[in-house]
Structures are given as structure tokens and as C-alpha cells.
Design a protein around this motif. Structure first.
Motif, short mmCIF file in Angstrom:
data_model
loop_
_atom_site.label_atom_id
_atom_site.label_comp_id
_atom_site.label_asym_id
_atom_site.label_seq_id
_atom_site.Cartn_x
_atom_site.Cartn_y
_atom_site.Cartn_z
N HIS A 91 0.84 -1.21 0.00
CA HIS A 91 0.00 0.00 0.00
C HIS A 91 0.87 1.26 0.00
O HIS A 91 0.64 2.20 -0.76
N CYS A 92 1.89 1.28 0.84
CA CYS A 92 2.75 2.47 0.95
C CYS A 92 3.65 2.64 -0.28
O CYS A 92 4.03 3.76 -0.61
N LEU A 93 3.98 1.55 -0.94
CA LEU A 93 4.91 1.65 -2.08
C LEU A 93 4.19 1.92 -3.41
O LEU A 93 4.83 2.37 -4.36
N LEU A 94 2.89 1.65 -3.47
CA LEU A 94 2.20 1.78 -4.76
C LEU A 94 2.39 3.18 -5.39
O LEU A 94 2.65 3.26 -6.60
N LEU A 101 15.22 0.00 -3.50
CA LEU A 101 14.92 -1.14 -2.62
C LEU A 101 14.41 -0.59 -1.30
O LEU A 101 15.17 -0.02 -0.51
N ARG A 102 13.10 -0.72 -1.06
CA ARG A 102 12.48 -0.10 0.12
C ARG A 102 12.12 -1.10 1.20
O ARG A 102 11.96 -0.73 2.34
N ALA A 103 11.89 -2.33 0.79
CA ALA A 103 11.45 -3.30 1.81
C ALA A 103 12.21 -4.61 1.66
O ALA A 103 12.38 -5.11 0.54
N ARG A 195 13.11 1.05 3.96
CA ARG A 195 12.23 1.63 4.98
C ARG A 195 11.61 0.56 5.87
O ARG A 195 11.14 0.84 6.95
N TRP A 196 11.55 -0.67 5.35
CA TRP A 196 10.98 -1.75 6.14
C TRP A 196 11.93 -2.93 6.17
O TRP A 196 12.46 -3.34 5.13
N ARG A 267 12.07 0.71 9.54
CA ARG A 267 11.11 0.23 10.54
C ARG A 267 11.20 -1.29 10.57
O ARG A 267 11.11 -1.94 9.54
N LYS A 268 11.38 -1.82 11.77
CA LYS A 268 11.50 -3.28 11.86
C LYS A 268 10.17 -3.88 12.27
O LYS A 268 9.54 -3.40 13.22
#
Ligand SMILES: Nc1ncnc2c1ncn2[C@@H]1O[C@H](COP(=O)(O)OP(=O)(O)OP(=O)(O)O)[C@@H](O)[C@H]1O
Length: 657
Positions: A91-94, A101-103, A195-196, A267-268
Motif C-alpha cells: 500500500h505504501c509503495l504503490l 529497494l524499500r522493503a 524503509r521496512w 522500521r523493523k
């Protein structure tokens, strides 16, 4: 022996927020992107489960408020934890514009990673988000080329401190291959924009060092901290979100670090059905202001639709009890007229145990397959596909993959024999029953094994075979987790077997042959017939037990590679036949037929007396066993002598240099 002690010593527990298992919400109600609602709809999901209904709004609000707080989630097996982290991430990446590379999602095994990749692939289908994997299933260079654009071809991106730019938005990885990719000096994966960081099965991953993967990942992700100013939470924040700002939580886990600007952006998110809330155990993760959500009120989160059972059995006859448990399940399936579609998954405590038990069952005519680290990844995937196809070959899906269209259906499988390493996370719909062949000694092991059934609200049973001396400890262990297993009685005997192996069981067949049924002579009293029946059964079980021992002996020899020994007498010298003086003990007596081919493979089945194969003579079998034992002893002595000689040589060599 069962150790009833619990797994964690919660000396310094993080406070947790209880979430009711009954909590449900629709995807639209929590403001999920319409594309995700549509994707869920196509997966047949219209309502979100408790873990999703609590975690997703929490994460969306924390993202919107730019508050940095890590999240620990303990929820029952099969409760939908994968979607609980996959949905908010996608949802956050859409709406993202630039691919970075965010997650990163880390999982303990490749099979699990493949399973989770399938979930992300389903959610991102139709978008331009790209999901990549680092699992070691393809050559390293190819994997890197799929994940990162080569630095040379990417000179314009000079702002990149190392490596090239990412070809993927989301990376699913096992720790070992992730470490390899991060360490790659020549343009490897970079976590600077991550970010994740999701750690699924977090307790398992933290328990294993895996080449120091965790410190390396944290260090890589903190290369370039991004300043984030926290915003106040809005009024619609659920009550547990208030804990984001509780200094007590931050203090306990970070040694005083608070949620503040300048904190790293990573964020972990930790997930497991057996996640500890012991702050000391979690300290390696450097959690920041963690919130701990617990779905369900029990100490160990287990599905409410799970029914626990145990059966007391003798150690020597355990394979027979397993057959009896299978026969019982077959019976109940037939009664339920469900077409035998429910799979049975059986756990042993070791890889070797899984291998041996599979071979024994196969020799006894059961459609069993092994699923352990003994097998290459491809063979494991194949076993899962065959298992998902079921005994009836009814088809199924594993890891999001169906069988090849048009290809011949794989040979069916009635029971999958797995080792513990395979217990975690495996998600195969319609596993109706789990059997613990070896009793689990830790509650967390029980939780993950049993959790392969009763998933997503479906019913399931977990039956544990225990010896008399294990029963008390086993029940105590489950009591700690507020579980009250039901004792079941397993009847071993002819009906327990897949093939009609036993003596005839109908009453007429038990009557002496010279007694006329037409009333010429009175029939023996029923009690006598029953006595004869039970004596016949006891004799059958004794013979059957001997059969199993013979099979196990051959398997053991095969395992040690001794069946290929050139000293073996030729095949025809080992196999007796009727002309060679062999006779059965009594009419109708059944025999073990364990044939050994000249090439050294176990041939034929250890089946009983169907007359198809010539039996192995008992005196020759005894001679053979003696021969094998002598050879084993000789080999062991040779081995000891050789290692003694080499030690001596080494010590002499050491003295010279
Ligand atoms: N809201 C939902 N409605 C119906 N089915 C769902 C829902 N959420 C997840 N599922 C299904 O439930 C099954 C279990 O989900 P998942 O594998 O994520 O469980 P889990 O909590 O991670 O289990 P484990 O702890 O064993 O890994 C999956 O087949 C998934 O498709």
C-alpha cells in the motif's frame, strides 16, 4: 524425555497489547488502496483477520504520522501474518515514483521465502512494483544481475554510495544469501533506502547466527540515516497506537533512545507465533520504541480451531501405531465423505528419522513421501506438489504454484514425513491432520508443528504419539499453554494397515475347518472363537513386528552404504524357495519378503505373504545378519585403526616441523 519447561525466560518482558481473535474488518474500512482490495477479492478474501485488522491500521497511521516505532507481532499459526505485513508495505509503495529497494523480508528457509514471494507477487500484479528474491536458487551473479543494475552502466547515479541502482522495490531473502549480496564488493545490494525490514519467524532467525546476518543488515541499513520529524497521531488512532509515544517502552528496549528526529528510517517488523516479549532476547535487533501486539490471550498463540490429541503407544511398535492412526483418519474421512482430500503431515525429530520412517512406510505399502533437508530444494518442491495433489490426486497448490498443465499427474502421496526444520510457516490448504511421530520437547516446536493444520479458521487435529513415560510430561507441557489434549486409543492390528495384511477377521474364518456350519457339529462357543481371534491377532502382530525390524535393519544397512559391499553372497544364494526346504509355520502364515538385489538395492516390498515373491530363508537371514554385523565391526575397527595411524603420523609430522 519431554522437557515441560517453557522456551523463554521472560525476565524483562515488554508490555504487550492484547488483540481479540474475533476482531474483523473489511479492507475498504481501513483505507487500503482499491487495487489491493481487488487483489484480495481475487484471492477470495473479503474480511481481514484479527492480526491484519490490528497491524495494518497501526502501520498505516504510523507511516502517515512519520513516527518511528518498531512492531512485534505474536499471532497464532495460520492467522494471516504474511498479509499483515505485505498489505501495508505494498500500500505504501504503490504511489512511489523512483524505484529503490524499500522493503526487505527475511525468512529462515527458501521454501517459506518462495511462499511469501507468491503473496507479494499477487498483491503487486498489475502495478509497476517489482519483487525480487535472494535465495541462492540461481547462480550468484545471475541473482545479483536481477537485483541490481551494474554500477558501470549506471554512472549517472553517482549519488549511490555503493552498488548500482536497484531493479526491485521489495526483496524477499534468506539470511545467508542476503549477507552474500550485501557483502558483494562489486556493486551488490544496498539497503540505504530501505524503509521496512520484516523478520518473519523472528524467534527462529534470531536464534541462529547465520553468518552474523543481523548486525550486517542493521549496519547496512543505517549507512544513511534519514531525518524524520514525528507528527502527532490523529484522533482516530487505535488505543494501542498511543503506546508509540510511551517513553517506558522506548527506554526498556533502546536504553533510553526515544522516538526522535534523525532516527534511521528503517522500521523493523517482527512476526512469529512464538515471539518472545523478553526485552533482553530482542535487544540484538536494536528495536526503537517497539509496540508488541499479541493476538489471542494465551501465552502460546494457537488456532482456536485446532483439536489436540495424544495416543499412548509402545516404542517398539510405533510404526504400527502410526499405521493405526492413519487407518483411523481414513475411516473418519470416509465417514465424513470428504473424498479423502485431507492431507496428513507427520513430524519426526530428525532428518534421519524422517528418512527412515518414510522408507519403512513405503516398504509397507503406504503412499509416503519425505520432506526434509536430506533432499535438494527441487526434490522438496516436488514432494510438496505431490503431497498437495493428495492421495486421491485431487490437485492442489503449493507456494502459489499449480502443477504443469497437460503434464501427467504426479504419483500421489498420502502422508508427508517432515523433520522439524520444515515445520515453520508451511502453508498448504487442507492439511487436516498433523501427527507427531516423535513427541516435541518444546512448546514452540509443538506450536509450529501443529500449526500446519487448522489454518485460516479451518478445523484440524494434531495427534501426538507418546510412550507411557512421556505422556505425563507431554500433558504438563501443553497445560502450560492452556491446551488439554484428548487421549485417543489406537487399535493396532490388521485394519491399521494399508493393504489387507492380517489374518482373516470374519468370525466364520476363525472356526475350525472340520466343524460343519450346517449344524452337524455344534459351533464352538463365541468365547472360544474370540480367544482364537485374539491369539491370531497377537501372533500376527508379533510377526509384523519382526517384519518391521527386518525392514529397519535393511534400511540401516542401506544408509551405511553396506548393501553395496562386494563381499555379499550372490543374489540366488540368499533367496530361498519352496523347493529349498522352507515351509510356513502354519497354514496361512505370513512371511516377510525382504529381497536384496545383487546390485545392492532393496528390491521387492517388505510385504507379507502374497505369494508373489520367494521368501528369504530364516536361517539364511540369521546368517546374513551375522555376516553384516561382523563386517560392521570389522569396518569400525579398521576405521579406528586408520584414524589412530593418521593421528600418530600427524603428531610425528608436528614434532619435526
Ligand atoms: N483475511 C483472510 N481471509 C481468508 N484467508 C486468509 C486471510 N488472511 C490470510 N488467509 C489465508 O490464511 C492462510 C495462512 O496465512 P499465513 O501463511 O499468512 O499464516 P501465518 O500466520 O503466517 O502462519 P504461520 O505462523 O504458520 O507462518 C493462507 O493460506 C492465507 O491465504
Amino acid at each position: 524425555m519431554v522437557d515441560p519447561s517453557m522456551d523463554d525466560d521472560d525476565d524483562d518482558p515488554l508490555p504487550f497489547v492484547d488483540v481479540s481473535e474475533e476482531l474483523r474488518v473489511s479492507p475498504a474500512a481501513i483505507g487500503l488502496d482499491a487495487r489491493l482490495s481487488a487483489a484480495l477479492e481475487s484471492m477470495g478474501i473479503r474480511t481481514l483477520f484479527a492480526v491484519q485488522a490490528s497491524t495494518i491500521p497501526w502501520l498505516l497511521r504510523a507511516e502517515a504520522a512519520r513516527l518511528h516505532s518498531d512492531l512485534c507481532v505474536c499471532a497464532p499459526t495460520g492467522s494471516g501474518k504474511t498479509l499483515a505485513y505485505a498489505l501495508p508495505i505494498v500500500h505504501c509503495l504503490l504511489p512511489r515514483i523512483v524505484r529503490r529497494l524499500r522493503a526487505v523480508v527475511v525468512l529462515p528457509t527458501r521454501s517459506l521465502a518462495v511462499q511469501v514471494e507468491a503473496v507479494f507477487a499477487a498483491l503487486t500484479a498489475g502495478s509497476d512494483l517489482v519483487v525480487g528474491t535472494a535465495l541462492g536458487d540461481v547462480p550468484f551473479a545471475l541473482e545479483r544481475a536481477r537485483l541490481v543494475e551494474p554500477a558501470a552502466a549506471n554512472a549517472a547515479h553517482s549519488a549511490e554510495p555503493r552498488g548500482g541502482s536497484s531493479r526491485v522495490d521489495i526483496l524477499i531473502a534468506t539470511p545467508g544469501r542476503l549477507v552474500d549480496q550485501l557483502r558483494c564488493a562489486d556493486g551488490g545490494v544496498s539497503l540505504q533506502h530501505a524503509r521496512w525490514l520484516v523478520i518473519d519467524e523472528a524467534d527462529r532467525l534470531m536464534a541462529q547466527a547465520y553468518d552474523q546476518w543481523l548486525p550486517l543488515v542493521l549496519e547496512s541499513a543505517h549507512l544513511s540515516p534519514v531525518a524524520i520529524a514525528p507528527r502527532p497521531l490523529d484522533a482516530a488512532t487505535p488505543p494501542f497506537c498511543a503506546r508509540l509515544a510511551q517513553p517506558a517502552l522506548a527506554d526498556r528496549s533502546t536504553g533510553g533512545a526515544s522516538v526522535a528526529a534523525g532516527a534511521p528510517s528503517l522500521r523493523k517488523l517482527l512476526f512469529s507465533a512464538t515471539l518472545t516479549n523478553d526485552a533482553h532476547s530482542l535487544s540484538a535487533l536494536q528495536l526503537r520504541a517497539p509496540v508488541y501486539l499479541r493476538v489471542g490471550s494465551a501465552r502460546y498463540a494457537m488456532p482456536s480451531s485446532l483439536h489436540d490429541e495424544y495416543a499412548v503407544c509402545s516404542r517398539a511398535l510405533k510404526p504400527l501405531f502410526l499405521l493405526a492412526a492413519l487407518a483411523r483418519l481414513r475411516g473418519s474421512r470416509e465417514r465424513a465423505r470428504d473424498g479423502g482430500g485431507e492431507r496428513v503431515l507427520c513430524f519426526t525429530r530428525s532428518v534421519d528419522g524422517a528418512h527412515r520412517l518414510t522408507r519403512v512406510l513405503q516398504q509397507l505399502g503406504v503412499l509416503a513421501l519425505e520432506y526434509s533437508r536430506n533432499l535438494q530444494h527441487g526434490a522438496r518442491a516436488d514432494a510438496l506438489l505431490r503431497f498437495a495433489a493428495g492421495a486421491g490426486g485431487s490437485g492442489g497448490e503449493v507456494d502459489g504454484r499449480g502443477g504443469d498443465e497437460g503434464a501427467a499427474p504426479p504419483p500421489p502421496c498420502e502422508i508427508l514425513i517432515a523433520s522439524d526444520a520444515m515445520a515453520r510457516g508451511l502453508d498448504i490448504g487442507s492439511i487436516g491432520h498433523v501427527i507427531n511421530y516423535d513427541v516435541p520437547t518444546r512448546m514452540s516446536t509443538y506450536v509450529h508443528r501443529a500449526g500446519r493444520t487448522a489454518r485460516a479458521g479451518r478445523a484440524g487435529t494434531c495427534c501426538t504419539l507418546v510412550t507411557r513415560d512421556q505422556a505425563k510430561h507431554f500433558k504438563e507441557m501443553l497445560l502450560h499453554a492452556d491446551r488439554h489434549p484428548t487421549a485417543v486409543h489406537l487399535e493396532i492390528g490388521p485394519t491399521a494397515t494399508a493393504a489387507p495384511l492380517g489374518p482373516p477377521t470374519d468370525r466364520d474364518a476363525l472356526l475350525p475347518s472340520d466343524v460343519s456350519r450346517d449344524g452337524g457339529e455344534p459351533e464352538p462357543p463365541l468365547a472360544l472363537a474370540l480367544d482364537e481371534a485374539s491369539a491370531a491377532r497377537a501372533a500376527w502382530i508379533r510377526r509384523y513386528e519382526r517384519a518391521l525390524r527386518a525392514v529397519q535393519r535393511v534400511l540401516e544397512l542401506e544408509r551405511r552404504g553396506l548393501l553395496a559391499m562386494h563381499e555379499w553372497p550372490p543374489d540366488d544364494a540368499l533367496i530361498g524357495d519352496d523347493d529349498d526346504g522352507w515351509t510356513a509355520d502354519a497354514p496361512g502364515e505370513q512371511l516377510v519378503d525382504t529381497r536384496v538385489s545383487a546390485a545392492g538395492a532393496v528390491g521387492g516390498a517388505a510385504h507379507v505373504g502374497d505369494g508373489g515373491e520367494a521368501p528369504l530363508r530364516r536361517d539364511r537371514a540369521a546368517h546374513l545378519t551375522k555376516l553384516m554385523r561382523e563386517q560392521l565391526v570389522a569396518r569400525a575397527a579398521e576405521g579406528r585403526a586408520a584414524s589412530k595411524r593418521s593421528r600418530k603420523r600427524e603428531s610425528r609430522g608436528g614434532a619435526v616441523t
